[in-house]
Structures are given as C-alpha cells and as structure tokens.
Design an enzyme around this catalytic site. Structure first.
Site, short mmCIF file in Angstrom:
data_model
loop_
_atom_site.label_atom_id
_atom_site.label_comp_id
_atom_site.label_asym_id
_atom_site.label_seq_id
_atom_site.Cartn_x
_atom_site.Cartn_y
_atom_site.Cartn_z
N THR A 176 4.21 -50.76 -14.46
CA THR A 176 2.84 -50.26 -14.51
C THR A 176 2.54 -49.48 -15.78
O THR A 176 1.44 -49.55 -16.33
CB THR A 176 2.59 -49.33 -13.29
OG1 THR A 176 2.75 -50.12 -12.12
CG2 THR A 176 1.22 -48.71 -13.30
N ASP A 219 7.01 -57.13 -13.93
CA ASP A 219 6.78 -56.19 -12.84
C ASP A 219 8.17 -55.98 -12.24
O ASP A 219 8.88 -56.95 -11.98
CB ASP A 219 5.83 -56.84 -11.84
CG ASP A 219 5.49 -55.92 -10.68
OD1 ASP A 219 4.30 -55.74 -10.43
OD2 ASP A 219 6.43 -55.43 -10.00
N SER A 249 9.35 -55.50 -9.53
CA SER A 249 9.73 -56.15 -8.27
C SER A 249 10.40 -57.50 -8.55
O SER A 249 10.96 -58.10 -7.64
CB SER A 249 8.53 -56.29 -7.33
OG SER A 249 7.39 -56.60 -8.04
N1 ASP Z 1 4.92 -53.04 -9.27
C1 ASP Z 1 5.11 -52.13 -10.34
C2 ASP Z 1 6.52 -52.29 -10.88
O1 ASP Z 1 7.43 -51.88 -10.25
C3 ASP Z 1 4.92 -50.75 -9.87
C4 ASP Z 1 5.12 -49.69 -10.92
O2 ASP Z 1 5.52 -49.90 -12.02
O3 ASP Z 1 4.88 -48.54 -10.56
O4 ASP Z 1 6.69 -52.85 -11.92
#
Ligand code: ASP
Length: 656
Positions: free
Chosen positions: A17, A129, A131
């Site tokens: 993010t 990302d 995930s």
């Molecule tokens: N989905 C994002 C990630 O983990 C969430 C974040 O960065 O806070 O890359």
C-alpha cells in the site's frame, strides 16, 4: 548548515500500500517509479543541499536568514535528476543477482539524532501486493541484503502490511548472524494520499536504520520498532496495525527515539551469511471444538507431503483428548512430521505441562513453541526443515529454543511461586542456560541437573548453540536470580567479594559497545532491593547474615549500600538483636555492629521485647556475670527497654 555526517541505507521496495496509487480499475495498486519520485518531491525525504525548512529551523536566526535568501533567489523545490543514474555522482551502486545497477540517491535533512540519511530506493521489477508474497521472495530479499551488506549501514524493506509479519519472521531466520539493522515497514494509507501514515513510518524507519546499530530484523510501525518475529498484524484499520504481545517494543519513537538496549539481541558470533532455502512442506492447523481425527489425518497424510505443522491450540496449549484425534497426531509425529504447539491466544505461551490436555498433546509428540507467534513458528519450521543436517528430533529440540529472540525460554516445568522464591528462579534460569549451552556441556549438565531428560535427547550441531544470555535483559534476569545467593554468601564470608558484587550492581548497565546511541533507556537491577531480599525459609537478609557472622566491615558496607536495618527474619529478629547477641562471641565486634546499626536507625522490635526474647538474653548475661553484654543490651534497647524486656519475661514465666 547541513551536517556532513551521513548514514547509508538501502531501501528495497517490494510493493504494498505504501507506494500504491488508485488504478484505472479503481482499486489501489503499486505503480512503478511512483514511490521514489514522490519521496524526491518532499523536502522531508530529499534535501540534497540542506535548503529545506527542516534543515534551517534550528534557531530563529537560521530560519530568518533562510527565508531571506529564499525570497532573494526565489523558492526552490527539489528537482528531478537531470543525469541518468550511471552518470550521477551521487547515485549509489547496488549489487543485483546479475551484476549491478546505479540508483539515484536521496538524502534527508539532518535528523535530530545527528545524521542525514542517504538512501537508494531499489524498486523491484515486479511490485506486488504482499498478499501475493512467496517464500522465494523472502530468499530474494535476503540475498539482496547479502549482496549489498558491506556497502550500507542499514536496510529498509518497504512491503505490504498483510504479510509483513510473515516476511519479518522468515527474514529473521534466513539472515544468519546478522550484524546490522534491517527494518521492514509499510503503511495503511498510501504515500500518495494527503493524510497518510506512510510519512511517519518511513521517517521513523530511516532514522532508526541510519542511527542505531540494532542487529535484528525489526518491524517499524506507528512509532514503534518491534522485533519482527514477535509481531502479528492485529488491525486492518488502525495506524497501530502491528502488535508484539509477548515482547515490549525494541524502540519507541517520541520526542526522542528510546531504544530498549537491554532487549536488543547481541550480534551473531560468526560472519553474516544468508541461508537460501526454505522447506515448502509446512502448514498450520487450528484446533476447534469438534475437530475430527479423520480431518487431521487427511491434513497430515503421508501423501500430502507435509513435513511440519503448526498446531494452534487453546489457551496454554490444550486440545481435546479424544484418542482418535491424538492418534492422528501421534501417527504423523512417528512418521517424522514435526508438530509444534502454538497458542491461539495472542498473549502468553504454551505450557503443555499445566493441564492434562496439554500433556496429552506433548505425549503425542507435539513440541511446545512457547510464546512464538504462528507466523514465526511457521517460518522457523520452514527454515529448520530446509537444513538437511537436522533430524526431526533435532528440529523439535530447536523449535523450543530461541534462535533469534523469537521466544521466551521457559523452564521445563512451569512453577507458580512468589517473586521471592530464589530457588525456583535459579532452577528455571539454569535450565534455560543448559538448553542454550554447547551440546557437549549440555549433555553433562543434563546429567548433573536433570537426569530425567537425558534419555533420547537429541544432540544439536554446535552452530545452533544460541547465545544465552542473548540480551542484557536476560543477563539481568540471571543476575536477579543469582545475586541474592552470591550476596548472602559474601555477606557472611568475604568482604572483598561483597565489595565487588555491590560495585557491579551499583554501575548502570552499559549499552552494547556497537550501539551508536544518542539516547537510551537502560535498566539496572536496583541494588537496595536485592540487598534486602530475604532468603526463602529463614527470611534473613545479607545484613542478618553479616551480623550473625560477626563481620562488622560487611555490616558497614551493606549499610552504606542501602541495606535495611528493619527486616525481621522468621524468628522476628532484626539484625540488631543478633548483633548484641554476638557479644557472647566477641564484645568488641558486637559493639561495633551495634553502633553502626543504631546509627542507621535500628531498634529492637516491640515483639522482641514482649515475647521475652530480649529479657532472656539480658538475664543470661546477668547470670554469666557479663556486664559488658548487659551494657550492649542497654545500648540497643535503652535502660527503659531492658526493664520492659525483663518484666515481660518475668510475666511470661510467672515470676513477679
Ligand atoms: N494488501 C496490501 C499489501 O499487503 C495491504 C498493505 O500494504 O497494507 O500489500
């Protein structure tokens, strides 16, 4: 005027993010080139000539002359680089898997901690990302740190928050004998947004990486630096997204940066290197009411290829005791599958000895993971199982030992005891020491201390002998357990030893020599509290023991170091009582002690008078025609006190 002192930090930008922008489709996604150019446009992050307001506001005068020169020359904002990085003399060389590249460097204004931080943002080709992170990405990050280890003072990994705790845990194991600061951070709101936590997280990370040598993998978020392998992502909404429930932060960023130096791990004893393999055949299984043996058997089946699993249990490490369930675990474990017990509770540890349910799991071959997080236990399993030299039994053994400060070592049998139970603390600490000693010594120590665990105990290769005490805090815990014993021995026997012990406890704990600290919060054991710690059964303090031994120099030393004259032992006696009684052995020595104790405010207790204890001693002195000893009692209790003591004794024995 900007300082010339610079620290060099390599920033590995993996995605997340923090560097995202709204994509055409609507959702946030990382965008190549955006993060570095955003940072370059903000004077907080890029101030090459020391021209920003941040570099010129240390005084009203500095600010005034800065504003005047700006209005003369026109305000300037940092400009994009004109030269390609290969020709830019300030670009930094970054070693890559297939050679090297040059990356434009950015440099911050001078931090309050003293330095400007020059950093290169090395953007990974495929920003993700988090995930979508894979173990191969962890190996890549670790290898990139290894390639550039010598050229930078610290490393910062920008990463999504979703799997940040997994990555931090994995890196903590892959980076073997780490000697420099490695920080992971991210943000809940992208840097592209007006209101964001990215600025704080980045600045705190740069400040810590640039100023402090903390040889650990840290996770910095919301003004806290945690040991990375102790963290979990605890909120998907708050800026305070990460928690380390079982270990306080390693550093806190406030008006100053407070580093808890006593908690910082010692740098590894061998040269830094990176382990580049992880076992993929690991998994987690969460116990729930009604879970069947069949489900567990399917999950851990030989055909599935699982070699290690984290079993998330209830409370202190408990699960149902149904035989069909336990046998599923037992079968897997007998096949060599390594099972580690981790509690579902975010705070606290597995202590499988407490409940019969926990003991049943241990009997089925599931080893305790103490207070590790699931993220960390999974990473540790994957790391250890990738080492061909380790047998399943050795992996099991290492799982319950701290390798990177990831767990709090615990004694084999948890005990509930009062904080004054010195014996228990000693036993627990020696067990911990033995667990971390080199294998040969450990075997011998086991024989001496815990013969019941020798059978079948796997011997570990020497490189896994973790350093313990691993931190100054461990060392203090050890001191807290050992010191009362040593103090009491020295108090009655050796003035030299007592002086040495008192001096060692009086000195504030020093920060590690490698630290470049500008502010510390170090803790010390409070000398008076240790001096006044009473032995478990006799309740005697070192001062009692010095008096009983008739050692007046030690009495003086203890009194000047903060020993209390008022602590009463199991018989209700303060040191003054025994000092006078020592007159039977040596009147001179007794007198010296009585004088010192009285000068420190000692007095006999009402109970000592009322129970006839003093009266009896006075009568004995009278009978033995020892006027000098009677005088000592008068000195201690006063004429009035001696009269009352004799009257109390007479009343007790029925003589009027
Ligand atoms: N989905 C994002 C990630 O983990 C969430 C974040 O960065 O806070 O890359």
């Amino acid at each position: 005027m900007a300082s010339e002192i610079e620290a060099r930090v390599l920033v590995l930008y993996t995605g997340g993010t923090i560097g995202m922008l709204k994509s055409e489709g609507g959702g946030y996604a990382p965008h190549p080139g955006f993060l570095a150019s955003n940072l370059r446009s903000q004077a907080r992050f890029y101030d090459p000539a020391g021209e920003s307001v941040f570099a010129n506001s240390e005084s009203v005068g500095a600010f005034k002359s800065w504003s005047a020169s700006r209005s003369r020359s026109g305000a300037s904002t940092p400009t994009p680089p004109h030269l390609p990085p290969e020709q830019d003399p300030t670009a930094l060389r970054v070693e890559t898997s297939d050679g090297h590249i040059y990356v434009h460097s950015l440099v911050t204004p001078r931090f309050a901690q003293g330095k400007r931080v020059r950093y290169a943002v090395w953007e990974y080709e495929n920003l993700i990302d988090s995930s979508e992170i894979e173990p191969s990405d962890w190996i890549r990050i670790a290898s990139d740190i290894e390639r550039n280890y010598h050229a930078f003072d610290g490393f910062l990994i920008l990463h999504g928050t979703d799997t940040l705790a997994f990555t931090a845990s994995a890196l903590s194991f892959l980076l073997e004998d780490l000697g420099k600061t490695v920080i992971l951070t991210g943000a809940q709101i992208p840097l592209s947004q007006l209101f964001t936590d990215a600025v704080d997280n980045l600045l705190a990370s740069l400040a810590i990486a640039g100023h402090y040598l903390i040889p650990e993998v840290l996770l910095v978020f919301d003004n806290m630096a945690f040991r990375g392998n102790r963290c979990i992502k605890a909120s998907s909404e708050d800026f305070h997204a990460f928690q380390s429930f079982n270990l306080p932060p390693i550093a806190e960023v406030g008006i100053d940066i407070e580093v808890a130096w006593s908690q910082v791990l010692r740098p590894g004893p061998r040269p830094f290197r990176v382990h580049k393999k992880l076992c993929a055949d690991v998994a987690t299984l969460r116990i729930f009411p009604g879970i069947t043996g069949a489900a567990v058997r399917a999950f851990l089946s030989a055909s599935g290829g699982i070699r290690g699993a984290v079993i998330e249990t209830y409370g202190a490490g408990n699960a149902p005791r149904r035989e069909e369930l336990l046998s599923a675990f037992r079968e897997a474990s007998e096949r060599g599958v390594v099972l580690v017990n981790i509690t579902q509770c975010p705070t606290g540890a597995v202590a499988s000895d407490i409940y019969a349910t926990g003991r049943a799991l241990a009997a089925a071959g599931i080893v305790s993971g103490a207070d590790m997080t699931t993220e960390c236990a999974l990473a540790k399993l994957s790391y250890l199982l990738s080492k061909p030299e380790l047998s399943p039994d050795q992996v099991r053994k290492l799982l319950s030992q701290p390798l990177r400060g990831e767990l709090t070592p615990s004694a084999p049998v948890p005990t509930y005891s009062s904080p004054h139970d010195v014996d228990t603390r000693l036993r627990a600490l020696f067990s911990q020491l033995i667990e971390c000693a080199p294998p040969q010594q450990r075997a011998a120590a086991h024989k001496a201390v815990r013969p019941q665990v020798t059978a079948g105990d796997p011997v570990l290769p020497p490189e896994y002998s973790a350093t313990w005490p691993a931190t100054l805090a461990d060392e203090e815990a050890l001191k807290a357990a050992v010191m009362p014993y040593l103090l009491s021995q020295a108090a009655s026997q050796s003035t030299d030893l007592l002086r040495t012990l008192v001096a060692s406890l009086d000195t504030p704990a020093l920060p590690p020599v490698t630290s470049q600290l500008t502010s510390t919060s170090s803790s010390t054991l409070a000398l008076p509290s240790l001096l006044n710690e009473a032995a478990q059964t006799t309740l005697q303090t070192p001062l009692h023991l010095a008096v009983l031994a008739g050692n007046s120099p030690n009495v003086d030393l203890l009194l000047s170091s903060g020993a209390s004259v008022h602590v009463r032992d199991a018989h209700g006696h303060s040191p003054l009582f025994y000092a006078v009684r020592h007159g039977a052995t040596s009147v001179d020595e007794a007198r010296k002690m009585v004088v010192s104790l009285k000068a420190a405010g000692a007095h006999l207790g009402e109970l000592e008078l009322e129970t006839g204890a003093v009266g009896l001693e006075v009568c004995k002195a009278g009978k033995a025609a020892e006027p000098a000893i009677r005088d000592l009692w008068v000195e201690a209790a006063g004429e009035e006190g001696v009269k009352r003591a004799k009257a109390a004794l007479a009343a007790l024995v029925g003589v009027s």
